[in-house]
Design a protein around this motif. Structure first.
Motif, mmCIF file in Angstrom:
data_model
loop_
_atom_site.group_PDB
_atom_site.id
_atom_site.type_symbol
_atom_site.label_atom_id
_atom_site.label_comp_id
_atom_site.label_asym_id
_atom_site.label_seq_id
_atom_site.Cartn_x
_atom_site.Cartn_y
_atom_site.Cartn_z
ATOM 1 N N SER A 150 0.869 -1.176 0.000
ATOM 2 C CA SER A 150 0.000 0.000 0.000
ATOM 3 C C SER A 150 0.907 1.227 0.000
ATOM 4 N N ASN A 151 0.387 2.331 -0.518
ATOM 5 C CA ASN A 151 1.189 3.551 -0.593
ATOM 6 C C ASN A 151 0.291 4.729 -0.248
ATOM 7 N N VAL A 152 0.558 5.354 0.891
ATOM 8 C CA VAL A 152 -0.305 6.437 1.352
ATOM 9 C C VAL A 152 -0.178 7.670 0.468
ATOM 10 N N ARG A 153 0.971 7.837 -0.176
ATOM 11 C CA ARG A 153 1.152 8.998 -1.041
ATOM 12 C C ARG A 153 0.422 8.819 -2.368
ATOM 13 N N MET A 154 0.462 7.602 -2.921
ATOM 14 C CA MET A 154 -0.174 7.317 -4.194
ATOM 15 C C MET A 154 -1.622 6.874 -4.033
ATOM 16 N N HIS A 155 -2.049 6.654 -2.780
ATOM 17 C CA HIS A 155 -3.419 6.210 -2.487
ATOM 18 C C HIS A 155 -3.719 4.866 -3.145
ATOM 19 N N THR A 156 -2.747 3.946 -3.118
ATOM 20 C CA THR A 156 -2.944 2.614 -3.657
ATOM 21 C C THR A 156 -2.935 1.601 -2.527
ATOM 22 N N THR A 157 -3.662 0.487 -2.735
ATOM 23 C CA THR A 157 -3.757 -0.542 -1.694
ATOM 24 C C THR A 157 -3.446 -1.930 -2.221
ATOM 25 N N ASN A 158 -3.124 -2.043 -3.497
ATOM 26 C CA ASN A 158 -2.856 -3.370 -4.055
ATOM 27 C C ASN A 158 -1.676 -3.281 -5.026
ATOM 28 N N GLY A 159 -0.574 -2.724 -4.537
ATOM 29 C CA GLY A 159 0.574 -2.498 -5.389
ATOM 30 C C GLY A 159 1.531 -3.676 -5.436
ATOM 31 N N ALA A 160 2.447 -3.605 -6.388
ATOM 32 C CA ALA A 160 3.462 -4.647 -6.535
ATOM 33 C C ALA A 160 4.542 -4.485 -5.469
ATOM 34 N N ILE A 161 5.384 -5.503 -5.372
ATOM 35 C CA ILE A 161 6.411 -5.580 -4.332
ATOM 36 C C ILE A 161 7.783 -5.625 -4.991
ATOM 37 N N SER A 162 8.785 -5.043 -4.361
ATOM 38 C CA SER A 162 10.160 -5.166 -4.853
ATOM 39 C C SER A 162 10.774 -6.444 -4.285
ATOM 40 N N TYR A 163 11.768 -6.976 -4.986
ATOM 41 C CA TYR A 163 12.383 -8.222 -4.525
ATOM 42 C C TYR A 163 13.100 -8.039 -3.178
ATOM 43 N N PRO A 164 13.843 -6.943 -2.958
ATOM 44 C CA PRO A 164 14.468 -6.787 -1.628
ATOM 45 C C PRO A 164 13.437 -6.716 -0.499
ATOM 46 N N ASP A 165 12.319 -6.023 -0.726
ATOM 47 C CA ASP A 165 11.280 -5.980 0.309
ATOM 48 C C ASP A 165 10.708 -7.374 0.551
ATOM 49 N N PHE A 166 10.466 -8.116 -0.532
ATOM 50 C CA PHE A 166 9.957 -9.477 -0.395
ATOM 51 C C PHE A 166 10.927 -10.332 0.428
ATOM 52 N N ALA A 167 12.204 -10.208 0.131
ATOM 53 C CA ALA A 167 13.197 -10.996 0.873
ATOM 54 C C ALA A 167 13.198 -10.637 2.358
ATOM 55 N N ASP A 168 13.031 -9.340 2.665
ATOM 56 C CA ASP A 168 12.993 -8.925 4.074
ATOM 57 C C ASP A 168 11.719 -9.417 4.757
ATOM 58 N N TRP A 169 10.591 -9.325 4.065
ATOM 59 C CA TRP A 169 9.340 -9.827 4.653
ATOM 60 C C TRP A 169 9.444 -11.325 4.934
ATOM 61 N N ARG A 170 10.040 -12.050 4.004
ATOM 62 C CA ARG A 170 10.194 -13.505 4.172
ATOM 63 C C ARG A 170 11.087 -13.831 5.362
ATOM 64 N N ALA A 171 12.148 -13.055 5.535
ATOM 65 C CA ALA A 171 13.106 -13.353 6.602
ATOM 66 C C ALA A 171 12.621 -12.902 7.975
ATOM 67 N N GLN A 172 11.854 -11.816 8.049
ATOM 68 C CA GLN A 172 11.541 -11.201 9.343
ATOM 69 C C GLN A 172 10.171 -11.561 9.909
ATOM 70 N N ASN A 173 9.272 -12.105 9.123
ATOM 71 C CA ASN A 173 7.932 -12.380 9.646
ATOM 72 C C ASN A 173 7.939 -13.614 10.538
ATOM 73 N N HIS A 174 6.962 -13.704 11.445
ATOM 74 C CA HIS A 174 6.793 -14.904 12.255
ATOM 75 C C HIS A 174 5.345 -15.402 12.215
ATOM 76 N N VAL A 175 4.635 -15.025 11.137
ATOM 77 C CA VAL A 175 3.209 -15.395 11.034
ATOM 78 C C VAL A 175 2.930 -16.292 9.836
ATOM 79 N N PHE A 176 3.897 -16.447 8.950
ATOM 80 C CA PHE A 176 3.678 -17.241 7.746
ATOM 81 C C PHE A 176 4.422 -18.575 7.821
ATOM 82 N N GLN A 177 3.752 -19.626 7.338
ATOM 83 C CA GLN A 177 4.475 -20.875 7.108
ATOM 84 C C GLN A 177 5.450 -20.691 5.945
ATOM 85 N N GLY A 178 5.055 -19.866 5.007
ATOM 86 C CA GLY A 178 5.900 -19.563 3.866
ATOM 87 C C GLY A 178 5.312 -18.418 3.074
#
Length: 814
Positions: A65-93
């Motif tokens: 989501s992007n508060v500046r662009m007023h979007t709620t279903n945007g694409a993800i960058s690969y570095p952000d995806f990698a950080d979300w994958r490494a840091q979350n504790h709520v997903f099996q995968g």
């Protein structure tokens, strides 16, 4: 049970005794049941049926989501995806994926393949097991791992179902890829109209050179979608809270790229159907109204038929039949009608489903699963039973209340049975008119919206333009050679017979792809996170002439705008007005944050301003756009745009042959006219308008028939009264006024109620409308005028019979 069988046998005899009544009642109900079943089959496939994966309720769609662009279903960058994958504790995968395409060569006929680039854990996350071989290994997401998994269809169509395909190296985009698996026929992901034919890992995408950094290394490059599986016991709200903490931390750590970005989780199934849910809701309400009108019509038929059976029911009551016994008999007959109508409705639904599948817009997922399955059959059975109760109960109760003594007298048809039953039938017609008005208003609003949409100027001339797509693989065509290829190709396209102009563009407006980037304005430096956004396209010279996009200021690109010349850019009118107000932008400089031929983006001189074009669909607002020369920013994909004086479809084969004359291994795909692309953007609103228009038209027809039946019944019941009026000097025009006035009175009451209901319900259409409001007065007035015109016709026909009443015959009527 024996009594029930007797009721069924007697009911069948009564229905066969009146074949005309039976046929009309069954057909009327079947139309309503069939329409409901067809639409329910879509709802069942898209919303109610679980996704075809393991524990589908645990699957969630992960977006930015992007508060500046007023979007709620945007694409993800690969570095952000990698950080979300490494840091979350709520997903099996969590797995990422993006659309891709490959040129398959090394076979007799090169082929373009639709594909998906996925992170290695996607198949395990979905619980998908390959038919042959294995799924991807985690290390295969690393650079220099070229492996693919084939779909069952590709394996059989292109490789003959070779059982030894595992381990074979195939050539994709001039690189070798090892086949490690084949998925079963039933597997498809992403779930979309055009399924992926093969899957590759991010290994090749993550490869980079000093002059061309990998897009997966750029935190500001948002091009991925993601799916995750929640851990057991974790709710969506808890997972959202965990990702909110992670994205807040990343925003502080990387303010230039992540300052305004957050994460948004939704159910995977809800995300897939969010675009079509409003339309499906409207259609379910519409077919529900059609069925109600059909039930009202059949109830009116049963009431009219009950008049003829009053003496029969009275005799049965006099012989000892109780009221419950009479009601049960009449309801049994109603259920027989409903059951037969349900069977016919299934046939109508099967035909309707085939039409829905054929003409459904491209944004409807899982179309292949729309079918008459067991749940749809159960729905039809339940609907038929409910329908039988709905239209059968009122006539049964009305007849069972008849006075035995009065009913056995001569003349009971016109005195006792007439008034009460006529009042009920009139009330039912009022309900019909009200329901029909709501549907007609909804249809009228969608029609006006579609007309407004079709009249929107896209900013270019779509007529007589043929397009085809070409992908140049990086392994064979480094960036300088890409530009050289099109420098050789486009003059040859211009020399084809009938061709007026030819050029190349990526992405093509209305083509479905978009590139959005930030840009810096020379002399106005701001923080990277505050830079403005604009769409970016790369084009060859003469593109604007080929599409007839007006050049408002400055010049077009020329052959001199190559990699060695001054970096240049052309902007659209919206960008010029927003960022260079009250001044000419020519000579000013901006720096779009995209580069292919250079390690870093370059400041570019604005050399031209062109008119605004609609890039995604006709309903979008005019947005800032920039164009750069293809020779300076060379993407691998290109859409060829060829304008001709003849039929554009005739150019599909010559374009493909011209491309292959330069490189026989290049597949040319997606040959479409610009008009077809434009038409595709309005496919969904046109489809919605078409469906609701059919349902509204059916509702109006049934309402007209119902009103005609009530007025005809009234004329028949009042024949004696009309004869007396004629005998006392009334003129035929007085009879006309009397009968038509009765119809108009019923219609006026129905219209009044319908207007209130329409004003309350049409706001549900707001998300489907363009250029009109949900209370558009033109649509309301037009519908009212049309409905009253239909009422006049339906009332005039029985009024003519009343005008021809012979007083002498009428006075002997009873």
């Amino acid at each position: 049970m024996e009594a029930l069988l007797q009721d069924v046998k007697y009911g069948i005899r009564m229905l066969l005794k009146n074949p005309g009544f039976t046929a009309i009642a069954i057909l009327t109900l079947a139309l309503g049941i069939g329409a409901n079943t067809a639409i329910f089959s879509v709802v069942n496939a898209e919303i109610l049926r679980p996704l075809p994966f393991r524990d589908p309720n645990q699957l969630v769609h992960v977006a930015t989501s992007n508060v500046r662009m007023h979007t709620t279903n945007g694409a993800i960058s690969y570095p952000d995806f990698a950080d979300w994958r490494a840091q979350n504790h709520v997903f099996q995968g969590i797995a990422a994926y993006t659309d891709a395409s490959f040129a398959l060569t090394g076979i007799e006929q090169p082929a373009h393949l639709e594909a998906a680039t996925v992170s290695a854990g996607l198949f395990d996350l979905l619980g998908a097991v390959p038919e042959l071989g294995r799924t991807f290994l985690p290390e295969e997401d690393e650079p220099h791992h070229h492996v693919v998994i084939l779909s069952d269809r590709l394996w059989k169509d292109r490789f003959g179902g070779d059982p030894h395909i595992i381990g074979r190296v195939i050539t994709l985009d001039n690189s070798g890829y090892t086949v490690v698996g084949v998925m079963p026929t039933s597997f498809q992901y992403p779930l979309q109209r055009e399924p992926a034919e093969l899957w590759s890992t991010f290994g090749p995408v993550r490869e980079s050179t000093p002059d061309s950094p990998a897009m997966t290394d750029e935190r500001s490059a948002h091009f991925l979608r993601a799916i995750a599986r929640l851990k057991s016991g974790v709710t969506l709200a808890e997972a959202q809270a965990n990702l909110d903490v992670i994205t807040s931390s990343l925003a502080r750590q990387y303010p230039d790229s992540d300052k305004y970005f957050g994460a948004r989780l939704t159910s995977e199934q809800e995300q897939m159907t969010q675009e079509i849910r409003p339309a499906l809701f409207v259609m379910m309400v519409a077919v529900g109204f059609v069925l109600l009108i059909a039930c009202v019509n059949v109830a009116n038929l049963l009431l009219a038929r009950a008049t003829a059976r009053t003496r029969e029911i009275a005799i049965r009551t006099a012989l000892g039949a109780g009221r419950k016994r009479v009601v049960r008999q009449l309801l049994t007959e109603a259920f027989l009608l409903a059951s037969l109508a349900g069977a016919l409705g299934l046939l109508i639904a099967a035909w309707g489903i085939a039409i829905l599948i054929r003409f459904s817009p491209a944004d409807v997922p899982r179309v292949a699963s729309i079918q008459l399955d067991s749940w749809v059959l159960l729905f039809t059975m339940a609907l038929s039973l409910a329908t039988g109760m709905l239209f059968g109960l009122a006539p049964a109760l009305q007849v069972s209340h008849a006075n035995i003594v009065d009913a056995l007298k001569e003349g009971a048809l016109s005195t006792t049975a007439g008034r009460g039953r006529h009042s009920l039938r009139s009330a039912l017609v009022v309900v019909e008119v009200a329901l029909a008005l709501v549907l007609l208003v909804g249809s009228g609003l969608l029609i006006r919206s579609l007309l407004r949409l079709q009249n929107v100027n896209p900013g270019f001339d779509s007529h007589s333009v043929m397009t085809s797509d070409v992908d140049l693989p990086d392994a064979k065509y480094p960036d300088p050679q890409k530009a050289q290829f099109f420098r050789e190709l486009i003059p040859q396209l211009r020399s084809l017979p009938g061709v007026q102009s030819a050029a190349g563009i990526y992405p093509l407006p209305m083509g479905g792809d978009e590139i959005h980037t930030t840009f810096e304005i020379d002399g106005h430096p701001v923080a990277r996170s505050e830079e403005p956004h604009a769409a970016l396209r790369t084009a060859t010279p003469d593109y604007f002439a080929a599409m007839r996009i007006p050049l408002l200021q400055g010049r077009d690109f020329s052959a001199r705008d190559d990699a060695a010349s001054t970096p240049v850019v052309i902007i659209n009118e919206a960008l010029a007005r927003q960022y260079f107000p009250n001044e000419s932008p020519i000579g000013k400089r901006i720096k779009p944050s995209v580069a292919t031929n250079t390690p870093e983006p370059l400041m570019r001189e604005i050399v031209g301003v062109v008119g605004n074009v609609k890039s995604r669909n006709l309903s979008q607002e005019r947005a800032p756009e920039s164009y750069v020369p293809y020779a300076q920013i060379s993407f691998g994909s290109m859409t060829l745009v060829v304008r001709t004086a003849h039929d554009p479809q005739s150019l599909a084969k010559p374009i493909a042959e011209t491309v292959r004359s330069l490189d026989k291994d290049l597949p040319v795909y997606a040959p479409k006219t610009v008009e077809q692309y434009l038409d595709g953007t309005i496919a969904a609103p046109r489809f919605n308008t078409f469906l609701l228009g059919i349902f509204a038209g059916l509702a109006m027809l049934l309402t007209a028939v119902g009103l005609y039946g009530v007025i005809s019944y009234s004329v028949a019941q009042r024949t004696h009264e009309l004869g007396i009026r004629m005998a006392l000097g009334a003129e035929p025009r007085d009879m006309l006024r009397l009968v038509v006035g009765q119809g108009l009175q019923l219609a006026a009451i129905g219209v009044g109620i319908g207007l209130i209901a329409a004003l309350a319900l049409t706001h549900f259409l707001a998300s489907l409308l363009f250029g009109v409001t949900a209370t558009d007065p033109v649509a309301f007035l037009a519908v009212m005028a049309m409905l009253f015109a239909v009422v006049l016709i339906a009332s005039y026909l029985p009024a003519r019979r009343a005008m021809r009443v012979d007083p002498m015959v009428a006075l002997r009527y009873e």
